[in-house]
Design an enzyme around this catalytic site. Structure first.
Site, mmCIF file in Angstrom:
data_model
loop_
_atom_site.group_PDB
_atom_site.id
_atom_site.type_symbol
_atom_site.label_atom_id
_atom_site.label_comp_id
_atom_site.label_asym_id
_atom_site.label_seq_id
_atom_site.Cartn_x
_atom_site.Cartn_y
_atom_site.Cartn_z
ATOM 1 N N HIS A 112 -10.480 1.774 -1.278
ATOM 2 C CA HIS A 112 -10.756 1.551 0.188
ATOM 3 C C HIS A 112 -11.676 0.667 0.494
ATOM 4 O O HIS A 112 -13.119 0.874 0.170
ATOM 5 C CB HIS A 112 -10.939 2.788 0.861
ATOM 6 C CG HIS A 112 -10.691 2.701 2.488
ATOM 7 N ND1 HIS A 112 -9.310 2.548 2.958
ATOM 8 C CD2 HIS A 112 -11.667 2.750 3.499
ATOM 9 C CE1 HIS A 112 -9.581 2.162 4.423
ATOM 10 N NE2 HIS A 112 -10.938 2.369 4.746
ATOM 11 N N ASP A 148 -7.307 8.443 2.994
ATOM 12 C CA ASP A 148 -8.748 7.834 2.832
ATOM 13 C C ASP A 148 -9.786 8.679 2.942
ATOM 14 O O ASP A 148 -10.836 8.712 3.360
ATOM 15 C CB ASP A 148 -8.672 6.625 4.008
ATOM 16 C CG ASP A 148 -7.745 5.638 3.992
ATOM 17 O OD1 ASP A 148 -7.248 5.238 2.705
ATOM 18 O OD2 ASP A 148 -7.383 5.028 4.838
ATOM 19 N N GLU A 177 -15.359 -4.627 -4.480
ATOM 20 C CA GLU A 177 -14.005 -3.899 -5.120
ATOM 21 C C GLU A 177 -13.710 -4.169 -6.552
ATOM 22 O O GLU A 177 -13.427 -3.270 -7.395
ATOM 23 C CB GLU A 177 -12.797 -4.252 -4.168
ATOM 24 C CG GLU A 177 -12.995 -3.816 -2.795
ATOM 25 C CD GLU A 177 -11.711 -4.001 -2.062
ATOM 26 O OE1 GLU A 177 -10.703 -3.731 -2.783
ATOM 27 O OE2 GLU A 177 -11.876 -4.385 -0.856
HETATM 28 C C1 GRF Z 1 -7.955 -4.119 -1.197
HETATM 29 O O1 GRF Z 1 -8.798 -4.890 -0.068
HETATM 30 C C2 GRF Z 1 -8.041 -2.640 -1.138
HETATM 31 O O2 GRF Z 1 -9.385 -2.051 -0.897
HETATM 32 C C3 GRF Z 1 -6.921 -2.203 -0.037
HETATM 33 O O3 GRF Z 1 -5.978 -3.106 -0.199
HETATM 34 C C4 GRF Z 1 -6.224 -4.511 -0.769
HETATM 35 C C5 GRF Z 1 -5.479 -4.584 -1.913
HETATM 36 O O4 GRF Z 1 -5.612 -5.920 -2.180
HETATM 37 N N1 GRF Z 1 -6.605 -0.723 -0.304
HETATM 38 P P1 GRF Z 1 -5.182 -6.644 -3.700
HETATM 39 O O5 GRF Z 1 -3.492 -6.277 -3.524
HETATM 40 O O6 GRF Z 1 -5.757 -5.561 -4.704
HETATM 41 O O7 GRF Z 1 -5.850 -7.905 -3.826
#
Ligand code: GRF
Length: 217
Positions: A112, A148, A177
């Site tokens: 998230h 979430d 991420e």
């Molecule tokens: C990311 O920002 C993730 O945190 C959210 O959705 C987005 C997905 O991006 N849950 P990607 O498809 O991995 O580029």
């Protein structure tokens, strides 16, 4: 060491999927990506998966109308066929029923783009900017029926800059991420994470010293 069989569920771009694929290429990584599932046939992430030679499946939610259980049964069949042990939601934009989530209790992760429990839901970067927070980030957590929520495995933070807009902030969080999802999956797949009620305990998890204070005076 047997590698955990992971399915990555996507709906779109697939940049977190790409980060997981990169990590899983390492010989000592404790998980392998056995399957990539998209609920949207046009998801760009499907091409990333195919280019990496991974098995892909499309379970198009539109074909099931409002029948979520039927969609999930179709999904579950794919997961079973590929012997999936862990599920990673990576930009998967369908709400899953409590039944499905409970079936995967302790075996399903999500990423998230906010420091949970702040900014659950959508538009996290805009809401973080509107709220004037000085520190923002991303969270990998186990999935529970409430959206979430669920025990937090790992978080990564960035400083919010005075000149940030949604795009610049999103880009820095996304880079985080891409670090924390592979790292969190590594911990879970190697059995180093124990869920204790609402909390995760990580054995031998290194925690850096110090504070993260923004801005510096
Ligand atoms: C990311 O920002 C993730 O945190 C959210 O959705 C987005 C997905 O991006 N849950 P990607 O498809 O991995 O580029």
């Amino acid at each position: 060491m047997s590698r955990k069989r992971v399915a990555v569920l996507i709906s779109g771009r697939g940049s977190n999927l790409a980060a997981l694929i990169r990590a899983a290429h390492e010989a000592t990584y404790p998980a392998e990506i056995s399957l990539v599932v998209s609920n949207r046939p046009e998801a760009a992430g499907l091409s990333i998966a195919r280019a990496a030679g991974l098995a892909t499946e499309v379970v198009d939610h539109a074909a099931f109308g409002a029948d979520r259980p039927a969609f999930e049964r179709a999904l579950e069949r794919r997961l079973n066929t590929y012997g999936v042990e862990l599920v990673c939601l990576a930009g998967f934009m369908r709400i899953l029923t409590a039944d499905f989530v409970n079936q995967w209790h302790g075996r399903m992760l999500n990423i998230h783009p906010a420091l949970l429990p702040a900014f659950k839901g959508l538009d996290t970067h805009r809401r973080a900017l509107d709220a004037g927070v000085k520190i923002h980030g991303a969270t990998v957590h186990f999935v529970v029926p409430e959206t979430d929520s669920g025990p937090i495995v790992m978080q990564g933070a960035v400083a919010v800059r005075p000149d940030d807009n949604e795009a610049t902030l999103a880009a820095r969080v996304l880079a985080v991420e891409h670090r924390i999802y592979p790292a969190a999956l590594k911990l879970v797949a190697s059995g180093r994470v124990r869920v204790d009620g609402a909390r995760c305990h990580v054995s031998d998890g290194r925690v850096p010293d110090g504070d993260f204070i923004v801005p510096h005076a």
